[in-house]
Design a protein around this motif. Structure first.
Motif, PDB file in Angstrom:
ATOM      1  N   THR A  56       0.831  -1.199   0.000  1.00  0.00           N
ATOM      2  CA  THR A  56       0.000   0.000   0.000  1.00  0.00           C
ATOM      3  C   THR A  56       0.868   1.252   0.000  1.00  0.00           C
ATOM      4  O   THR A  56       0.584   2.222  -0.712  1.00  0.00           O
ATOM      5  CB  THR A  56      -0.931   0.000   1.220  1.00  0.00           C
ATOM      6  N   SER A  57       1.942   1.226   0.797  1.00  0.00           N
ATOM      7  CA  SER A  57       2.833   2.384   0.850  1.00  0.00           C
ATOM      8  C   SER A  57       3.525   2.603  -0.488  1.00  0.00           C
ATOM      9  O   SER A  57       3.602   3.731  -0.998  1.00  0.00           O
ATOM     10  CB  SER A  57       3.869   2.185   1.962  1.00  0.00           C
ATOM     11  N   ARG A  89       2.549   1.470  -3.422  1.00  0.00           N
ATOM     12  CA  ARG A  89       1.557   1.833  -4.432  1.00  0.00           C
ATOM     13  C   ARG A  89       1.146   3.294  -4.286  1.00  0.00           C
ATOM     14  O   ARG A  89       0.997   4.006  -5.285  1.00  0.00           O
ATOM     15  CB  ARG A  89       0.329   0.928  -4.296  1.00  0.00           C
ATOM     16  N   ARG A  90       0.969   3.738  -3.031  1.00  0.00           N
ATOM     17  CA  ARG A  90       0.596   5.133  -2.808  1.00  0.00           C
ATOM     18  C   ARG A  90       1.703   6.063  -3.315  1.00  0.00           C
ATOM     19  O   ARG A  90       1.437   7.094  -3.937  1.00  0.00           O
ATOM     20  CB  ARG A  90       0.339   5.373  -1.324  1.00  0.00           C
ATOM     21  N   THR A  91       2.959   5.665  -3.044  1.00  0.00           N
ATOM     22  CA  THR A  91       4.079   6.479  -3.511  1.00  0.00           C
ATOM     23  C   THR A  91       4.130   6.525  -5.029  1.00  0.00           C
ATOM     24  O   THR A  91       4.295   7.592  -5.635  1.00  0.00           O
ATOM     25  CB  THR A  91       5.393   5.920  -2.954  1.00  0.00           C
ATOM     26  N   THR A 116       1.176   8.528  -6.332  1.00  0.00           N
ATOM     27  CA  THR A 116       1.392   9.952  -6.106  1.00  0.00           C
ATOM     28  C   THR A 116       2.405  10.505  -7.090  1.00  0.00           C
ATOM     29  O   THR A 116       2.222  11.591  -7.659  1.00  0.00           O
ATOM     30  CB  THR A 116       1.859  10.200  -4.663  1.00  0.00           C
TER      31      THR A 116
END
Length: 724
Positions: free
Chosen positions: A342-343, A345-347, A350
């Motif tokens: 999740t981290s 993918r979020r990075t 973004t």
């Protein structure tokens, strides 16, 4: 003699029946000495008294009726005690020893009573032998049934734990979603193991990059899951909470060691320390046993899972602790994988969104709309990108690309290629030339990063729309062709039929990064109101439909829709995409507009010095008709310099073109391929000052090449309505 013995035993058993409670009490005392666990609470003690009475009664029935031990059914209470001992982990040998030793007082009491009732040594000897044989048969038979019940319960206990371990392997970590993985842990733990399971994750583990909370002895946690969701725990999922610094949960979090707690004693004050500060203790007051197991992954504690029992009679034991620790360890790795994914993918998302245009620049030549949908697959975010780039001469470039691969690397590569495309677009390269230069960029990146063309590659479609000529030039580097909808002329009734839709008849070049292969530019006419739909392959390639079917559906929608590009985007995504697309999707829809012919002025002039004055007069007259007198002086100066350069250095035919759109553009074209450049003129130089003057007077200027030569252009911003 046999009948005499039977009669004696019948009389003996009848005389002993009033003393069953005394014999049972003696049996219990001896068994209690061997198995004190049976006397831990009132419920189990009562169960054991009932069992002892049933055992003594069954033995007396054997003496009275002369039945064999195989014909006697062991009381169910005895089997209950056996199964209870198995659940509590009492070794079978201890249970059997307690059973054997417990019957010794009863056997001794029966023998003493028999000796008291007769003085016939021969009869007493035969009766004693019968008593011993009957007692041993009964104890052996009972031991077999006790062992069978014990083993069955133990096998069932082991099977349940194997099932729990198997369920944990199959059902925990089916997705890379943190909340779902935690909920799977709670659901698995609440099946035949615990009556309530709650899962708390450290806030710092969930929001590492967003953490603003200072470190303290009271770590902040988030209730991420619980099952049953409408159970006794009153803290809803999603809320943050803390545990008291000296509480058992805080100790488990700090040490990383699981804790097994017995809550069966009065615990109103003790249990309060086990609850989050926002949870009501009365909701959980019925629990008698609890397991606190930290969630640890890769040497780090990321949370805490709590197992509670209230309806299940048996408390947690050491075997349960080891089992819960094993399940929690497996779940912690899955949760940590989901957290890391999740981290990342979020990075990546973004980064990709920051590299993509947040809004498209409004342009009078095109009405555009876009959509970008990241995939829901585990592979991560891809490298799809799109762009709309204003060009000189009122033209607009449309770009759609797709980088091979996923994750941060694909996003970074996408950002590099988008920047390169914009840089090449600024120098007004033709589509095939631009893709050739972009191919060189990808090959250079491959060499610098030591990656093959299979690891670093991309596709790209580059199209340039000219609202003056109402034509579109495009080239493809391995990218799917756009869907083009051209409006048809109205029929006799004045009704406008559907658009004529299809794919452009043009070659598709190789993907970027292969090198050595040419790209070709195709040109198509696009009347006003035509629709261009550029997209990546994620829109038409899926598990539920083939490409041809998707293209037909897409063409039908473009042909029949009279919505704006924004509405058309929604229509296409709704019709073609599943709820959770497996690949990234980028979609760019544009509807063309034509430039009013009255806003374009063209003058062909000969390559003679006298033509300069004619061009200035032509420019002044046209600006006056457009109401742009305020720009006449600067525009005349720029036209003089551009026309003079073309006459001196260019080749005929030469043409001046003025375009009045959102800016005022002056263009001078000739058939020479030699391009002027800006330089600093020295004191006695006769030339070199013209382009410097153009650069100072215009907002932008530049040179673009075409098949017939070059165009030198300069743009000026239009005066504001209240400008003097």
């Amino acid at each position: 003699m046999v009948s005499e013995i039977d009669a004696f035993l019948h009389s003996l058993s009848e005389s002993l029946r009033p003393q069953v409670n005394e014999s049972a009490a003696a049996l219990l005392r001896r068994m209690g000495g061997e198995l004190p666990e049976l006397w831990e609470d009132d419920d189990r003690t009562a169960l054991t008294r009932e069992e002892a009475n049933a055992l003594v009664t069954a033995f007396l029935d054997m003496l009275d009726q002369g039945r064999k031990a195989t014909e006697i059914k062991i009381p169910n209470r005895t089997l209950q005690v056996s199964r209870m001992s198995a659940r509590r982990g009492i070794p079978l040998r201890r249970l059997l020893r307690a059973f054997h030793v417990g019957h010794l007082p009863m056997m001794q009491y029966v023998q003493q009573e028999a000796a008291r009732r007769t003085s016939d040594c021969r009869l007493l000897n035969e009766v004693t032998l019968r008593l011993m044989a009957t007692g041993f048969d009964y104890i052996d038979r009972a031991s077999q049934q006790i062992a069978a019940a014990y083993q069955a319960e133990r096998n069932d206990w082991l099977q349940r734990r194997l099932n729990l371990t198997d369920a944990a392997g199959r059902r925990i970590g089916t997705t890379l979603n943190i909340a779902r993985t935690a909920q799977e842990l709670a659901e698995v733990g609440a099946e035949d193991f615990a009556d309530l399971v709650t899962v708390d994750l450290l806030y710092s583990a969930l929001h590492e990059e967003q953490t603003r909370h200072p470190r303290s002895a009271e770590p902040l946690l988030v209730r991420i899951a619980q099952f049953p969701e409408s159970g006794r725990a009153s803290l809803p999922t999603g809320l943050t909470h803390t545990y008291a610094p000296n509480s058992e949960p805080a100790h488990a979090l700090n040490t990383g060691q699981p804790l097994l707690l017995d809550l069966s004693a009065p615990h109103s004050s003790v249990f309060q320390t086990l609850l989050p500060e926002r949870e009501a203790p009365t909701d959980a007051s019925g629990f008698h046993s609890m397991l606190l197991v930290p969630l640890q992954a890769r040497g780090r504690t990321i949370g805490l899972v709590n197992f509670y029992r209230d309806r299940t009679e048996t408390p947690f034991d050491e075997d349960d602790r080891l089992l819960a620790q094993q399940v929690a360890a497996r779940a912690a790795v899955s949760i940590d994988n989901a957290r890391r994914y999740t981290s990342e993918r979020r990075t990546a998302l973004t980064l990709q969104r920051s590299l993509l245009p947040r809004r498209l620049v409004a342009h009078s030549a095109l009405e555009t709309a876009f959509r970008y949908l990241p995939s829901s697959a585990r592979a991560g975010v891809g490298g799809d990108w799109y762009d709309v780039i204003p060009l000189s001469g009122a033209r607009v470039a449309l770009v759609m690309g797709d980088v091979v691969g996923r994750g941060l690397q694909a996003s970074v590569t996408m950002g590099r290629l988008r920047t390169a495309v914009r840089a090449f677009a600024e120098i007004d390269l033709m589509p095939d030339e631009l893709l050739t230069h972009l191919d060189d960029v990808v090959i250079r990146l491959q060499r610098e990063e030591g990656r093959s063309d299979a690891e670093l590659s991309a596709t790209c479609l580059y199209a340039v729309y000219d609202p003056v000529s109402r034509s579109c030039s495009m080239a493809s580097a391995g990218h799917v062709l756009p869907v083009v909808g051209i409006p048809m002329t109205a029929d006799n009734d004045g009704k406008v039929p559907d658009r004529s839709v299809g794919l452009p008849d043009m070659p598709v070049g190789p993907p970027l990064g292969l090198g050595g292969y040419p790209f070709e530019t195709a040109e198509i006419a696009l009347p006003e109101g035509s629709v261009l739909a550029l997209y990546t392959d994620g829109l038409i390639e899926g598990r539920t439909q083939d490409v041809d079917t998707a293209l037909r559906a897409m063409s039908d929608i473009v042909a029949a829709s009279h919505q704006s590009p924004n509405g058309l985007c929604d229509q296409l995504l709704t019709a073609l995409l599943p709820v959770r697309p497996t690949d990234d999707v980028a979609l760019l829809v544009a509807r063309t507009a034509a430039l009013d012919p009255d806003h374009v002025a063209i003058l062909d002039f000969p390559s003679t010095p006298e033509a300069v004055a004619r061009c200035r007069t032509f420019t002044t007259d046209r600006l006056t008709s457009w109401g742009l007198e305020a720009l006449s002086f600067t525009t005349e100066l720029m036209v003089s310099e551009l026309v003079t350069n073309a006459i001196r250095y260019g080749k005929s035919p030469i043409q001046l073109r003025l375009i009045y759109q959102t800016t005022l553009t002056c263009e001078v074209s000739d058939t020479s391929s030699t391009a002027p450049y800006l330089r600093r003129a020295h004191t006695y130089d006769e030339g070199g000052r013209g382009l410097l003057l153009v650069a100072q007077l215009s907002d932008r200027w530049g040179t673009r090449h075409n098949r017939d030569g070059k165009v030198i252009w300069a743009e000026q911003l239009l005066p504001t309505p209240d400008a003097p």
